[in-house]
Design an enzyme around this catalytic site. Structure first.
Site, PDB file in Angstrom:
ATOM      1  N   THR A 234     -39.568  26.900 -10.919  1.00 60.02           N
ATOM      2  CA  THR A 234     -39.901  25.552 -10.435  1.00 60.02           C
ATOM      3  C   THR A 234     -40.161  24.763 -11.700  1.00 60.02           C
ATOM      4  O   THR A 234     -40.655  25.311 -12.695  1.00 60.02           O
ATOM      5  CB  THR A 234     -41.155  25.537  -9.541  1.00 60.02           C
ATOM      6  OG1 THR A 234     -42.275  25.974 -10.316  1.00 60.02           O
ATOM      7  CG2 THR A 234     -41.011  26.441  -8.318  1.00 60.02           C
ATOM      8  N   HIS A 235     -39.807  23.479 -11.684  1.00 58.85           N
ATOM      9  CA  HIS A 235     -39.910  22.629 -12.885  1.00 58.85           C
ATOM     10  C   HIS A 235     -39.164  23.242 -14.071  1.00 58.85           C
ATOM     11  O   HIS A 235     -39.528  23.000 -15.217  1.00 58.85           O
ATOM     12  CB  HIS A 235     -41.374  22.399 -13.290  1.00 58.85           C
ATOM     13  CG  HIS A 235     -42.273  22.046 -12.144  1.00 58.85           C
ATOM     14  ND1 HIS A 235     -42.494  20.753 -11.745  1.00 58.85           N
ATOM     15  CD2 HIS A 235     -42.982  22.825 -11.286  1.00 58.85           C
ATOM     16  CE1 HIS A 235     -43.312  20.749 -10.706  1.00 58.85           C
ATOM     17  NE2 HIS A 235     -43.621  21.994 -10.395  1.00 58.85           N
TER      18      HIS A 235
ATOM     19  N   SER B 273       0.823  -1.220   0.000  1.00 64.34           N
ATOM     20  CA  SER B 273       0.000   0.000   0.000  1.00 64.34           C
ATOM     21  C   SER B 273       0.856   1.267   0.000  1.00 64.34           C
ATOM     22  O   SER B 273       0.333   2.369   0.072  1.00 64.34           O
ATOM     23  CB  SER B 273      -0.953  -0.001   1.207  1.00 64.34           C
ATOM     24  OG  SER B 273      -0.237  -0.149   2.407  1.00 64.34           O
TER      25      SER B 273
ATOM     26  N   GLU C  50     -18.905  21.516 -15.931  1.00 60.83           N
ATOM     27  CA  GLU C  50     -19.283  20.168 -16.373  1.00 60.83           C
ATOM     28  C   GLU C  50     -18.430  19.103 -15.693  1.00 60.83           C
ATOM     29  O   GLU C  50     -18.928  18.051 -15.287  1.00 60.83           O
ATOM     30  CB  GLU C  50     -19.123  20.054 -17.895  1.00 60.83           C
ATOM     31  CG  GLU C  50     -20.165  20.869 -18.652  1.00 60.83           C
ATOM     32  CD  GLU C  50     -19.880  20.890 -20.154  1.00 60.83           C
ATOM     33  OE1 GLU C  50     -19.771  19.817 -20.762  1.00 60.83           O
ATOM     34  OE2 GLU C  50     -19.754  21.988 -20.710  1.00 60.83           O
TER      35      GLU C  50
ATOM     36  N   LYS D 287      -8.193   3.655   2.025  1.00 60.75           N
ATOM     37  CA  LYS D 287      -7.399   4.859   1.766  1.00 60.75           C
ATOM     38  C   LYS D 287      -7.614   5.455   0.388  1.00 60.75           C
ATOM     39  O   LYS D 287      -7.913   6.653   0.263  1.00 60.75           O
ATOM     40  CB  LYS D 287      -5.922   4.567   2.010  1.00 60.75           C
ATOM     41  CG  LYS D 287      -5.601   4.534   3.479  1.00 60.75           C
ATOM     42  CD  LYS D 287      -4.288   3.873   3.752  1.00 60.75           C
ATOM     43  CE  LYS D 287      -4.374   3.022   4.991  1.00 60.75           C
ATOM     44  NZ  LYS D 287      -5.300   1.864   4.875  1.00 60.75           N
TER      45      LYS D 287
ATOM     46  N   SER E 117     -13.801  24.898 -28.696  1.00 59.42           N
ATOM     47  CA  SER E 117     -13.998  23.627 -29.382  1.00 59.42           C
ATOM     48  C   SER E 117     -12.924  23.496 -30.453  1.00 59.42           C
ATOM     49  O   SER E 117     -12.484  24.490 -31.020  1.00 59.42           O
ATOM     50  CB  SER E 117     -15.392  23.621 -30.017  1.00 59.42           C
ATOM     51  OG  SER E 117     -15.418  22.749 -31.120  1.00 59.42           O
TER      52      SER E 117
ATOM     53  N   TYR F 169      -9.651  -6.327  12.627  1.00 56.20           N
ATOM     54  CA  TYR F 169      -9.022  -5.873  11.390  1.00 56.20           C
ATOM     55  C   TYR F 169      -9.066  -6.947  10.305  1.00 56.20           C
ATOM     56  O   TYR F 169      -8.867  -8.123  10.569  1.00 56.20           O
ATOM     57  CB  TYR F 169      -7.558  -5.470  11.644  1.00 56.20           C
ATOM     58  CG  TYR F 169      -6.845  -5.050  10.374  1.00 56.20           C
ATOM     59  CD1 TYR F 169      -6.969  -3.760   9.892  1.00 56.20           C
ATOM     60  CD2 TYR F 169      -6.089  -5.968   9.638  1.00 56.20           C
ATOM     61  CE1 TYR F 169      -6.347  -3.379   8.704  1.00 56.20           C
ATOM     62  CE2 TYR F 169      -5.463  -5.589   8.452  1.00 56.20           C
ATOM     63  CZ  TYR F 169      -5.600  -4.297   7.997  1.00 56.20           C
ATOM     64  OH  TYR F 169      -4.992  -3.925   6.822  1.00 56.20           O
TER      65      TYR F 169
ATOM     66  N   ASN G 135      -2.122  -2.491  13.104  1.00 56.27           N
ATOM     67  CA  ASN G 135      -3.571  -2.277  13.046  1.00 56.27           C
ATOM     68  C   ASN G 135      -3.988  -1.016  13.800  1.00 56.27           C
ATOM     69  O   ASN G 135      -4.801  -0.233  13.314  1.00 56.27           O
ATOM     70  CB  ASN G 135      -4.320  -3.489  13.607  1.00 56.27           C
ATOM     71  CG  ASN G 135      -4.079  -4.723  12.761  1.00 56.27           C
ATOM     72  OD1 ASN G 135      -3.468  -4.628  11.697  1.00 56.27           O
ATOM     73  ND2 ASN G 135      -4.536  -5.868  13.226  1.00 56.27           N
TER      74      ASN G 135
ATOM     75  N   LYS H 183     -17.584  28.351 -30.310  1.00 57.23           N
ATOM     76  CA  LYS H 183     -17.920  27.769 -29.011  1.00 57.23           C
ATOM     77  C   LYS H 183     -17.094  28.320 -27.843  1.00 57.23           C
ATOM     78  O   LYS H 183     -15.914  28.605 -27.964  1.00 57.23           O
ATOM     79  CB  LYS H 183     -17.720  26.240 -29.043  1.00 57.23           C
ATOM     80  CG  LYS H 183     -18.761  25.501 -29.849  1.00 57.23           C
ATOM     81  CD  LYS H 183     -20.160  25.563 -29.267  1.00 57.23           C
ATOM     82  CE  LYS H 183     -20.384  24.597 -28.138  1.00 57.23           C
ATOM     83  NZ  LYS H 183     -20.348  23.193 -28.549  1.00 57.23           N
TER      84      LYS H 183
HETATM   85  N1  ARG Z   1      -1.304  -1.238   5.106  1.00 55.62           N
HETATM   86  C1  ARG Z   1      -2.230  -1.768   6.068  1.00 55.62           C
HETATM   87  C2  ARG Z   1      -3.589  -1.039   5.926  1.00 55.62           C
HETATM   88  O1  ARG Z   1      -3.616  -0.021   5.310  1.00 55.62           O
HETATM   89  C3  ARG Z   1      -1.709  -1.552   7.450  1.00 55.62           C
HETATM   90  C4  ARG Z   1      -2.236  -2.502   8.453  1.00 55.62           C
HETATM   91  C5  ARG Z   1      -1.685  -3.867   8.201  1.00 55.62           C
HETATM   92  N2  ARG Z   1      -2.091  -4.803   9.186  1.00 55.62           N
HETATM   93  C6  ARG Z   1      -2.038  -6.115   8.986  1.00 55.62           C
HETATM   94  N3  ARG Z   1      -2.434  -6.857   9.972  1.00 55.62           N
HETATM   95  N4  ARG Z   1      -1.627  -6.608   7.878  1.00 55.62           N
HETATM   96  O2  ARG Z   1      -4.599  -1.475   6.378  1.00 55.62           O
END
Ligand code: ARG
Length: 466
Positions: A156-157, A24, A291, A326, A278, A318, A111, A284
């Site tokens: 309205t509408h 990650s 948009e 993320k 355009s 977890y 975790n 244009k």
């Molecule tokens: N990169 C992991 C996450 O974003 C960190 C936690 C990892 N924990 C584990 N038990 N593998 O969730």
């Protein structure tokens, strides 16, 4: 490939593809500051409580500070082979300070570490987007102040309905964005709980001091249950929901801007710097920003759905699925920030074509309600007045007239209550000025709205400074 910190139990290195799949760092590296600040607080607490040697704690903190400044100066680059930002920082620390670095992870798990980092990161980001939305509201108030008397049709509408002012229309959006600010701040309040000490799921046997860490990191309080502390992602969902609603509001305003830019409306003209041409049609001038904001709204909704769906089937505590939180919440934040910050200067530089607004307001019988109200003031029941006015409108349509140009004799044919002063009563300015109740479009009423909103923002700013 960097040696895994958890390599002990394994007899083989992980497959390269699996390593990439699992990793990650490409997206969680942006939390480096929070990761390091969290580790500094943790190491300080470990030293203070005697869980590790004070001297080692000091060395760890020094080492972490060095890593932070080297990342910020560009001297230290993230290792794409590291599994995540937590492993990267810890491995780098141990390389720099030796054995003391291996003590940092005492009484901690990735975790609770990641649960901490993401809360800290999102708290910071939520402040940034809030500041942008505040600027957006101020921008709307500024434009509204200049258009208290700019009459336009209210719809309205999407049918012309009653006369309002451009200021009144914009201030409706100011109210929506004000509520968005409230939602962002609510979401922040609920993520302001410090999870470190939850360990992997069942806390720890070390005599840690969670409150010390909580205070060092500026959290409101500590999380109350270790399972929940590591597996709660409500705050990511709540923030994304607040951002989705914000985007929905921005998208509605975008839609109106797109309409207003069309030849059919021509209520505004965007500055050349905030419109595009355009490649084939030389005439244009397209409202691409509005948009794109409207389009990107779907993307933020997608992020919210990603999070809700990712969480819905997870057993406690977890699970690696949660690493997917993320990219979704970061994307929602990045997108909303980009949209709001591009929108503000587009609004600031747009030209308001008052004449066209007024001309549109003069057609479409938007003063018909006022004509009926005129009769009510002369003693008729509203339903009767409504019917008479409806017939007058039909006569005007048949004869290519407006209520303003219809001769008094025609009025009188339908009701003797009509007198010469009906023309004053149906003047657009009179219709707007007459709606002088709190929340109405009369210039004084809108001025009060603007004052209210500006005061509310100033009060919040003062509270934040304190
Ligand atoms: N990169 C992991 C996450 O974003 C960190 C936690 C990892 N924990 C584990 N038990 N593998 O969730």
């Amino acid at each position: 490939m960097a040696k895994k910190l958890w390599a002990g139990r394994f007899s083989k290195e992980v497959d390269e593809k699996v390593n990439d799949f699992n990793s990650s760092i490409s997206f969680d590296a942006r939390m480096y500051r929070q990761d390091i600040e969290g580790s500094i607080a943790h190491a300080g607490m470990l030293g203070e409580t005697g869980i590790i040697d004070k001297e080692e704690s000091r060395k760890i903190i020094e080492g972490l500070k060095g890593i932070l400044s080297d990342i910020e100066s560009g001297k230290l680059q993230f290792d794409p082979c590291a599994e995540d930002i937590h492993m990267f920082v810890e491995a780098e620390l141990t390389e720099r300070i030796g054995d003391a670095g291996k003590r940092l992870h005492t009484a901690r798990s990735r975790n609770d570490q990641v649960a901490l980092d993401i809360r800290m990161y999102l708290k910071h980001e939520a402040k940034e987007i809030t500041a942008l939305v505040k600027e957006l509201v101020k921008t709307l108030c500024g434009i509204a102040s200049e258009h208290l008397e700019t009459v336009m049709p209210g719809y309205t509408h999407l049918q012309r309905a009653q006369p309002i002012t451009f200021a009144h229309h914009l201030m409706a959006y100011a109210q929506m964005f004000l509520r968005d600010i409230g939602r962002l701040s609510d979401a922040c309040g609920r993520m302001d709980f410090m999870p470190l000490g939850s360990g992997a799921l069942a806390s720890t046997t070390y005599p840690i001091d969670r409150r010390m860490v909580c205070e060092a990191l500026g959290f409101e309080d500590i999380t109350q249950n270790s399972l929940d502390g590591v597996s709660d992602r409500d705050f990511c969902i709540e923030l994304s929901a607040a951002l989705s609603i914000l985007m929905m509001h921005l998208s509605r305003l975008s839609e109106e801007i797109i309409l207003w830019c069309s030849w059919e409306f021509k209520f505004i003209e965007l500055d050349d710097a905030y419109a595009t041409g355009s490649s084939i049609m030389p005439q244009k001038k397209n409202p691409d920003i509005a948009e794109l904001v409207r389009g990107k709204t779907g993307r933020v909704y997608g992020d919210l759905i990603t999070l809700l769906t990712m969480m819905k089937g997870l057993p406690l505590a977890y699970n690696k699925d949660m690493q997917e939180d993320k990219e979704a919440v970061f994307d929602a934040l990045d997108t909303a920030k980009l949209c709001v910050s591009t929108f503000i200067p587009m609004l600031k530089t747009m030209k308001v074509l008052k004449e066209n607004m007024r001309n549109a307001a003069a057609r479409g019988f938007i003063n018909a309600t006022d004509c009926a109200d005129y009769l009510v003031k002369k003693g008729l029941a509203f339903r009767d007045a409504y019917k008479i006015t409806g017939r007058l409108v039909a006569i005007c349509i048949d004869n290519g007239l407006t209520l303003e140009t219809l001769p008094l004799e025609e009025y009188k044919k339908l009701s003797h209550a009509f007198e010469g002063d009906v023309y004053d009563a149906i003047k657009l300015e009179a219709c707007v000025n007459g709606r002088n109740v709190p929340g109405g479009p009369a210039p004084d009423a809108v001025k009060m709205q603007i004052d209210f909103v500006m005061k509310k923002l100033q009060k919040e700013e003062k509270e934040n400074e304190a």
